[in-house]
Enzyme design. Structure first.
Site: not given
Ligand code: DON
Length: 529
Positions: A335, A353, A355, A374, A406, A430-431
Site C-alpha cells: 500500500t 492502495t 489492497n 478492496q 480500512s 500494512g493492513g
Molecule cells: O484499507 C485497508 O485497510 C487495506 N486495504 C490496506 C491494505 C494494506 O495496507 C496492504 N498492506 N500492506
C-alpha cells in the site's frame, strides 16, 4: 513539483500518479484511498475519502458458494474489485487545493510508464507471492511477469524494465480530459467489460456513479498536540485516538521507553480499540458509527475498567462474539503512503492502495489499469477473518454503494506551541498493522524523544485482538522485557519486519524539516532544492 513552485498538494498528487506506475504492486489508478490536506493559511484540515465503493449488484452472499464462504473470490480476480476511487480522488484533491495544471502534475508518471521501471527485490518478492493470481489474468501476466526458461510466465529477473505504454496512453488521456475520462466513455466501458467478462459485477453505471466524499477529519490530541486523522470508513484513525487516549489516562506523566508496564498498557489499549473496531466501525453513510462517544474519555475509562496491570485481558472478555482466527500474517507492505510538507507549512498525508499486492490481478485490456481487490476489506461474513486476519461485525457487511472499512490512517500531528504548524505528517501500509506502526512512531517521537528516523525504524509490536498474539519484530526489545510481557499472559510471536510508514516532521525548535522513509521497504525521502 515543489521546485516548480507548486505546493504540497501538487507534489503529493504528482507522487501518487507516479507511484501508480513505478510501484504497481502497491497502489494505482484502479485503487482508492484517503487524503488529509492541511491548509496553513486558513488553518483548516480536510479529509477526502476516495475509497472504493461496492458495486450496485454486490451483496452479503456474493462470496458464498454452496453455502460456504470462498475467501479467494474476495481477493483474486474480477469479483474482488470495488469501484475505484483513486483517479477521482487525485483530481479532486488537485482541483481543491493544487496550483499546477493536471498535465504538469501527471507528466512524470507518463514518462515513467513509457520509459519503464526496474524490477526490484520487493517487486520480485510480491510477484512471487501473487504468482498464481497474476498468471490467471493474461493481461496482468503479460505486463508484470516474464516467460521463464520453460516459456511459462514467471517472476521477472532483477533489473527487468517493465514499460507500460498502455498505462502511459491512459494517463495522457486523463491529463487532457480529466477524471471524467476514467469514469465515463471508452475507458469506463473497457474497465467494466473486462471485469464482467471475468465474472465480476462492476458496471459502467457503477463507474459513472463514483464520487469522492469530503469528510470532517477526526480530531483528538496527545500530550497537548492536536491531531487530525481519517474518520470512518477508516477505522485506523479511530484506533489511533482511542489508544492514545487510553495511554494518556493510564500514564498521565508519559510512556516510559522499553518499560514492560508501559508496553502492557499500550497493548491492552490496542486490544480494546480492535474490539470497538469490530463492533462499531462501518461506512458511516450506512451504519451509525458513534465516533464522538467512542473517543470520549468516559468511554475510554469504561473500556479500561477491565484493565489489569498484572494480566492480559482474555479475548473472550473483550469480544465474546469472535471465534479464534488463524494467523494470516504476511509481513504486509503493499500500500502506498506519502507525506508532504511544503515551504509554507501546508501538508498532505495521503494513503492509497489496491489492497493486496497487485490488487485483484485483473488488468483491463488496452488500458494498463490494474484493479483493486478492496472488497476483501468488508466482513464477507460477520466475525470471520479477512486477508489481514481481521474480524468485523455487521456494520462492515457488504451492501451496494457501501465503502469497506480500512485500516489506513493518514494523520497530521500539530505542534504543541504554535498549533498552526504541523509537527508530524505520517501514514503507512500494512493492513491491520497500520495503526500500531503509526502509534509507535508518535509515542517514540513525543514521549521518548526519538529522532524521526529512529521512531520510524524502531522494532515494532502489534496486537489486533485476533489472532490473540503479540507480534514482535526481531530484536525490537530485549529478552528481559519480553519475558516480563509473557509473564502477564501475552502470547509473544516473533515475526519478520512488517509495515511501511512514511513521515515528515518540522522541528518546533529550529523549524528544520526531516523526512523518514521506512527502512523496511523501498521508499525514499526528497527535499526541495
Ligand atoms: O484499507 C485497508 O485497510 C487495506 N486495504 C490496506 C491494505 C494494506 O495496507 C496492504 N498492506 N500492506
Amino acid at each position: 513539483m515543489l521546485n516548480r513552485g507548486g505546493n504540497a498538494v501538487d507534489a503529493a498528487i504528482a507522487a501518487a500518479f507516479t507511484l501508480a506506475v513505478v510501484d504497481p504492486t502497491h497502489s494505482g489508478l484502479g485503487g482508492g484511498g484517503f487524503a488529509l490536506l492541511y491548509d496553513v493559511r486558513s488553518r483548516t484540515t480536510q479529509a477526502l475519502d476516495f475509497r472504493e465503493m461496492a458495486p450496485a449488484a454486490a451483496g452479503p452472499t456474493m462470496y458464498v458458494r454452496n453455502g460456504k464462504l470462498d475467501p479467494l473470490l474476495a481477493t483474486d480476480g474480477a469479483l474482488a474489485v470495488g469501484v475505484p476511487g483513486a483517479v477521482a480522488g487525485y483530481f479532486d484533491t488537485l482541483s481543491r487545493a493544487g496550483t499546477l495544471k493536471p498535465a504538469v502534475v501527471i507528466a512524470p508518471a507518463i514518462r515513467a510508464a513509457r520509459h519503464g521501471v526496474v524490477v526490484t527485490p520487493m517487486y520480485q518478492h510480491l510477484a512471487a507471492r501473487r504468482l498464481d493470481c497474476l498468471r490467471a489474468n493474461r493481461e496482468a501476466a503479460r505486463i508484470f511477469l516474464r516467460p521463464n526458461a520453460a516459456g511459462v510466465a514467471d517472476v521477472p529477473p532483477l533489473g527487468t524494465l517493465i514499460a507500460q505504454p498502455q498505462l502511459a496512453a491512459t494517463l495522457e488521456r486523463l491529463a487532457k480530459e480529466g477524471s471524467r475520462a476514467f469514469y465515463r466513455g471508452k475507458l469506463a466501458q473497457s474497465i467494466a467489460s473486462a471485469i464482467q467478462q471475468l465474472g465480476g459485477i462492476v458496471t459502467a453505471d457503477d463507474l459513472a456513479g463514483y464520487h469522492v466524499i469530503a469528510r470532517e477529519p477526526l480530531r483528538g490530541s496527545y500530550r497537548g498536540h492536536p491531531i487530525a486523522t481519517m474518520p470512518p470508513p477508516s477505522a485506523g484513525g479511530l484506533s489511533l485516538l482511542q489508544v492514545l487516549g487510553m495511554v494518556e489516562l493510564l500514564q498521565p506523566s508519559g510512556d516510559v521507553y522499553g518499560d514492560p508496564e508501559s508496553m502492557h498498557v499500550y497493548v491492552e489499549a490496542l486490544r480494546r480499540a480492535f474490539a470497538d473496531r469490530a463492533n462499531y466501525v462501518g461506512d458511516p453513510d450506512f451504519a451509525h458509527v458513534p465516533v464522538a462517544q467512542l473517543t470520549s474519555s468516559a468511554h475510554l475509562r469504561e473500556l479500561l475498567r477491565s484493565f489489569n496491570p498484572a494480566r492480559a485481558t482474555p479475548v473472550a472478555a473483550l469480544l465474546p462474539q469472535a471465534k479464534a482466527t488463524q494467523d494470516t500474517f504476511a509481513g504486509e507492505k503493499h500500500t502506498t503512503h506519502l507525506s508532504v510538507i511544503d515551504r509554507w507549512g501546508n501538508a498532505v498525508a495521503l494513503t492509497t492502495t489496491i489492497n493486496d499486492a497487485f490488487g485483484s490481478c485483473v488488468v483491463a485490456p488496452g488500458t494498463g489499469i490494474l484493479l483493486n481487490d478492496q472488497m476483501d476489506d468488508f466482513a464477507a461474513a460477520a466475525w470471520q477473518p479477512n486477508l489481514y486476519g481481521l474480524v468485523m461485525g455487521e456494520a462492515n457487511a457488504i451492501a451496494p454503494g457501501k465503502r469497506p472499512v480500512s485500516s489506513m490512517a493518514p494523520t497530521i500531528v500539530f505542534q504543541k506551541e504554535g498549533q498552526a504548524r504541523p509537527l508530524l505528517v505520517t501514514g503507512g501500509a500494512g493492513g491491520a498493522t497500520i495503526p500500531s506502526s503509526l502509534l509507535q512512531i508518535m509515542i517514540h517521537l513525543i514521549d521518548h524523544g526519538f529522532d524521526l528516523a529512529g521512531a520510524v525504524g524502531h522494532g515494532r509490536l502489534h496486537h489486533q485482538l485476533l489472532p490473540d498474539q503479540l507480534r514482535m519484530e526481531p530484536h525490537a526489545y530485549d529478552p528481559a522485557t519480553l519475558k516480563a510481557l509473557a509473564a502477564k499472559g501475552h502470547r509473544l510471536e516473533q515475526r519478520e519486519p512488517w509495515g511501511d510508514a512514511q513521515a515528515v516532521m518540522e522541528d518546533p525548535r529550529t523549524g528544520l524539516r526531516y523526512g523518514a522513509s521506512d527502512p523496511r521497504n523501498e521508499g525514499a525521502v526528497a527535499g526541495q532544492d
